[in-house]
Design a protein around this motif. Structure first.
Motif, mmCIF file in Angstrom:
data_model
loop_
_atom_site.group_PDB
_atom_site.id
_atom_site.type_symbol
_atom_site.label_atom_id
_atom_site.label_comp_id
_atom_site.label_asym_id
_atom_site.label_seq_id
_atom_site.Cartn_x
_atom_site.Cartn_y
_atom_site.Cartn_z
ATOM 1 N N ARG A 94 0.838 -1.201 0.000
ATOM 2 C CA ARG A 94 0.000 0.000 0.000
ATOM 3 C C ARG A 94 0.871 1.248 0.000
ATOM 4 O O ARG A 94 2.007 1.232 0.485
ATOM 5 C CB ARG A 94 -0.895 0.034 1.244
ATOM 6 N N THR A 95 0.339 2.339 -0.539
ATOM 7 C CA THR A 95 1.030 3.624 -0.518
ATOM 8 C C THR A 95 0.119 4.677 0.095
ATOM 9 O O THR A 95 -1.111 4.585 0.002
ATOM 10 C CB THR A 95 1.445 4.065 -1.935
ATOM 11 N N ALA A 96 0.741 5.673 0.722
ATOM 12 C CA ALA A 96 -0.029 6.742 1.360
ATOM 13 C C ALA A 96 0.829 7.992 1.464
ATOM 14 O O ALA A 96 2.063 7.912 1.494
ATOM 15 C CB ALA A 96 -0.509 6.318 2.738
ATOM 16 N N THR A 97 0.165 9.125 1.523
ATOM 17 C CA THR A 97 0.838 10.410 1.711
ATOM 18 C C THR A 97 0.102 11.191 2.793
ATOM 19 O O THR A 97 -1.132 11.227 2.809
ATOM 20 C CB THR A 97 0.849 11.223 0.411
ATOM 21 N N THR A 98 0.869 11.808 3.704
ATOM 22 C CA THR A 98 0.256 12.599 4.764
ATOM 23 C C THR A 98 1.200 13.724 5.163
ATOM 24 O O THR A 98 2.362 13.762 4.734
ATOM 25 C CB THR A 98 -0.065 11.723 5.991
ATOM 26 N N THR A 99 0.693 14.640 5.968
ATOM 27 C CA THR A 99 1.501 15.769 6.454
ATOM 28 C C THR A 99 1.889 15.528 7.896
ATOM 29 O O THR A 99 1.036 15.221 8.743
ATOM 30 C CB THR A 99 0.715 17.086 6.348
ATOM 31 N N LEU A 100 3.186 15.635 8.191
ATOM 32 C CA LEU A 100 3.696 15.444 9.544
ATOM 33 C C LEU A 100 3.892 16.786 10.234
ATOM 34 O O LEU A 100 4.310 17.775 9.612
ATOM 35 C CB LEU A 100 5.029 14.692 9.505
ATOM 36 N N GLN A 101 3.564 16.821 11.521
ATOM 37 C CA GLN A 101 3.800 17.998 12.333
ATOM 38 C C GLN A 101 5.153 17.894 13.039
ATOM 39 O O GLN A 101 5.753 16.810 13.087
ATOM 40 C CB GLN A 101 2.679 18.157 13.369
ATOM 41 N N VAL A 102 5.599 18.966 13.601
ATOM 42 C CA VAL A 102 6.878 18.965 14.312
ATOM 43 C C VAL A 102 6.753 18.090 15.557
ATOM 44 O O VAL A 102 5.767 18.164 16.296
ATOM 45 C CB VAL A 102 7.280 20.399 14.716
ATOM 46 N N GLY A 103 7.750 17.227 15.764
ATOM 47 C CA GLY A 103 7.743 16.368 16.934
ATOM 48 C C GLY A 103 7.308 14.952 16.598
ATOM 49 O O GLY A 103 7.446 14.478 15.469
#
Length: 540
Positions: free
Chosen positions: A45-54
């Motif tokens: 599977r593939t996925a894309t997301t936005t990471l926050q600091v920490g």
């Protein structure tokens, strides 16, 4: 007071769990690649997301509940560090309704509305009937009705009540039909909802990011409840053409997640099978009750077979006039050999739903040389069978499986490919041919029974007639037999078997014949059996 404090603690603890769950960021992923093994599958599977600091706690949702936790691999692209990977089952989150479920729910609602409407009509008719019957007293106590008025009233009551009864019968019939449909749809919807209520799998990934960034992930894991079954189609145009062999795979899965428009690869490997090498232990012999009792204490682990492939296969299209034959998935399949198995990579996208149904995929087409010969064992069956002797099949990476047989464009039956056979020629029966006539008749004038002292002597003679009614010469193998014995009191003499070869051990007679059109050939054999007269033998 103690109960209040305890309730506050439990509530606080439960709220803490909810807050901890809220820290998880749900991530949607799509199935891109699926490698299907004999009894499992590897999902990518593939996925894309936005990471926050920490620290970020990511939850990849709506996965199969049959994930092998040991097989999970997570890779990422971006400025972050993967800290941990784990998996869990979610029994609380309901799976989304499928299009099929929504359609059944809509149909069931429509049926129930129709049912309510018909039942309402019955109520109205019943009330009308009650009203008519309650007003059937005609005229006053002192005044009678004229005959014409009475007749008119009676006609009205009879006509209207008859109409009401007829309408009630029609409505009850409709209600019965609707109730039958409601039961069918309810049962089917219950089956679909039972699948909907199963838990879903989740993969939890904890990552650390120094700055806000976009992250791409690739997840792979193996699941059970899936696999593929090899099968074959063998086609022979006529008794002089090569064999066309189609290698197929029936792919199935009930993993709980649909594979839609995925890159599909079929592998002959089996990760569920033990990969541990077998170990031989000492083999001790000892005497038991004056007989040798051989016992071994060997590890019963299974050994894997290594399939081989020379990579030589044909991809071709044929044309007939201005028409081009349609291509199959076999044309888009690439074969590769790994260290331990064979993989068939299909370039076309495939959709395999989690419904347990078999999805047929053509993976290879082969053209194999073949020779043809008719065969008949008239002692068992007087029909002649066309046999194709296929050579060269052992060089391909074939697995054992069922085979559909087609001859001259007609389905003639089933056979089986045993990939573990050690012979280099595969014999396949292509069915009966009524244009070759074979009869087996006992020659009574040459057969006899007699007593010689304490023994009975039986002379048996048979004649086999083979006639070719085809327009071309045929090659045919005729088999029959002379009895054999291991009893010294039974003596067998072979009197005649002209033109045949005899296997002394089995007693099998073989005639290899070439018969021209409209030609008939006669084969004769006879034998004598002598045995004690007090015994009974079956000699037919």
């Amino acid at each position: 007071m103690k109960k209040l404090i305890l309730s506050s603690i439990l509530l606080f603890g439960f709220a803490g769990i909810l807050r901890a769950d809220d820290d998880n960021t749900p991530v949607k992923s799509e199935v891109k690649d699926v490698t299907v093994f004999i009894s499992s599958a590897q999902i990518t599977r593939t996925a894309t997301t936005t990471l926050q600091v920490g620290t970020n706690k990511l939850v990849f949702e709506n996965l199969s509940q049959y994930i092998n936790a040991s097989s999970i691999q997570v890779k990422g692209i971006g400025d972050f560090t993967i800290l941990s990977v784990s998996s869990q089952l979610n029994y609380l989150k309901m799976q989304e309704s499928s299009k099929e479920q929504i359609a059944f729910e809509d149909s069931l609602e429509n049926l129930n509305n129709r049912l309510i409407y018909q039942q309402s009509l019955l109520v109205v008719l019943s009330q009308e009937q009650t009203m008519i019957l309650s007003n059937q007293i005609l005229g006053g106590s002192q005044t009678g009705l004229k005959v014409s008025e009475l007749k008119e009233a009676a006609d009205f009551f009879r006509t209207r009540l008859s109409e009401i009864k007829a309408k009630e019968l029609a409505i009850n019939s409709k209600i019965k039909t609707i109730q039958t449909d409601v039961a069918k749809y309810t049962n089917q919807l219950s089956l679909l909802n039972s699948k909907k209520n199963i838990p879903t799998g989740e993969i939890l990934v904890t990552v650390s990011a120094k700055a806000k960034c976009t992250a791409s992930f690739s997840l792979s894991y193996t699941v059970t409840n899936s696999g593929w079954v090899p099968s074959y189609d063998l086609r022979a145009t006529d008794a002089s053409s090569p064999i066309a062999l189609t290698y197929k795979a029936s792919v199935y899965q009930t993993t709980g997640e649909d594979w839609k428009n995925v890159k599909l690869t079929l592998s002959t490997g089996n990760p569920t099978q033990s990969g541990t090498k077998p170990t031989l232990y000492p083999w001790y012999l000892y005497i038991y009750n004056n007989t040798s009792d051989y016992r071994s204490y060997n590890d019963k682990s299974q050994a894997q077979m290594k399939a081989k492939d020379d990579g030589d296969y044909e991809k071709s299209t044929t044309t007939s006039g201005s028409y081009t034959e349609a291509l199959t998935s076999a044309y888009y399949t690439t074969v590769s050999e790994t260290q331990t198995n064979i993989e068939f990579e299909i370039a076309l996208p495939y959709s395999i739903l989690s419904d347990g149904k078999y999805n047929e995929v053509e993976i290879q087409n082969y053209t194999l040389p073949a020779t043809y010969q008719y065969y008949c064992a008239p002692k068992i069956d007087n029909d002649a069978f066309l046999i194709a002797k296929v050579t060269g099949w052992e060089q391909y990476n074939l697995l054992s499986g069922n085979m559909n047989l087609y001859f001259e464009g007609t389905y003639v039956g089933k056979s089986y490919v045993n990939s573990k056979t050690t012979t280099d020629t595969l014999e396949i029966s292509l069915g009966r041919d009524k244009s070759i006539s074979v009869t087996r008749v006992k020659q009574k004038d040459l057969s006899s029974k007699s007593l010689i002292g304490a023994n009975r002597k039986v002379v048996t003679s048979w004649e086999i007639s083979v006639r070719n009614k085809k327009k071309q010469a045929v090659s045919i193998l005729i088999e029959d037999q002379i009895p054999v014995t291991t009893d010294k009191t039974i003596e067998i003499d072979k009197l005649e078997y002209t033109g045949a070869t005899l296997n002394e051990t089995t007693g099998i007679l073989k005639w290899n014949l070439t018969i021209n059109p409209a030609e008939t050939k006669k084969l004769k054999f006879s034998y004598t059996v002598k045995y004690p007269k007090d015994n009974t033998l079956y000699l037919e």
